[in-house]
Write an enzyme that holds these catalytic residues in place. Structure first.
Site, short mmCIF file in Angstrom:
data_model
loop_
_atom_site.label_atom_id
_atom_site.label_comp_id
_atom_site.label_asym_id
_atom_site.label_seq_id
_atom_site.Cartn_x
_atom_site.Cartn_y
_atom_site.Cartn_z
N ASN A 45 32.63 -43.87 -9.74
CA ASN A 45 32.52 -42.59 -10.44
C ASN A 45 33.56 -41.77 -9.99
OD1 ASN A 45 30.82 -42.82 -8.14
ND2 ASN A 45 29.64 -40.86 -8.96
N GLU A 47 34.73 -37.85 -10.39
CA GLU A 47 34.25 -36.41 -10.87
C GLU A 47 35.56 -35.66 -11.04
OE1 GLU A 47 29.99 -36.40 -8.91
OE2 GLU A 47 31.44 -35.02 -7.93
N GLU A 58 30.52 -47.13 -14.58
CA GLU A 58 30.15 -48.56 -15.44
C GLU A 58 31.32 -48.37 -16.55
OE1 GLU A 58 28.21 -46.02 -14.19
OE2 GLU A 58 25.99 -46.65 -14.71
N CYS A 89 23.83 -43.82 -17.34
CA CYS A 89 23.60 -42.50 -18.12
C CYS A 89 23.54 -43.06 -19.57
CB CYS A 89 24.40 -41.51 -17.62
SG CYS A 89 26.25 -41.90 -18.40
#
Length: 136
Positions: A45, A47, A58, A89
């Site tokens: 991930n 940010e 993912e 998510c």
């Protein structure tokens, strides 16, 4: 599927989250996506101060694989530095259903190695796919 291979994928996903860029949530996630040919793509991930521009582990793995010509997959591992396994998510689930069969296995992993086995279809039942657009 060989347990040894799955253990390798789990290790890769857990190692990947160490490269996450998470200055806001401090919640690293890593992914290991395996093509039908056995090629492995990892993702983390990433940010952004503008939170809507953040990208999940993912999707990072999927976008890397697709950008290199792979669109058929056989397994996904998602590892988080969390007490319990966490699920992808909604945005990641929609990307998964675009490229994966509903029966494809997904392994969710906690920092201590707790596993939860599921499938793409279980994560996104009654999904929106190209089949709903047929005939338009």
């Amino acid at each position: 599927m060989c347990e040894t291979k799955k253990n390798e994928w789990v290790d890769l996903a857990q190692a990947a989250y160490e490269h996450s860029y998470v200055p806001y949530s401090h919640f690293p996630v890593g992914a290991c996506l395996v093509t039908k040919e056995g090629q492995v793509y990892t993702g983390v991930n990433i940010e952004n101060a503008s939170f809507g521009l953040t990208n999940c582990a993912e999707r990072t793995a999927f976008f890397k694989a697709v950008s290199e010509g792979h669109t058929e997959f056989k397994h996904l591992v998602v590892a988080a530095k969390s007490e319990d396994p966490v699920a992808p998510c909604g945005a990641c689930r929609q990307v998964m259903i675009e490229f994966c069969e509903p029966t494809m296995g997904v392994t969710l992993v906690s920092r201590e190695g707790k596993l939860k086995e599921t499938t793409v279809g279980e994560l996104l039942p009654y999904s929106f796919t190209d089949k709903q657009m047929e005939g338009n």
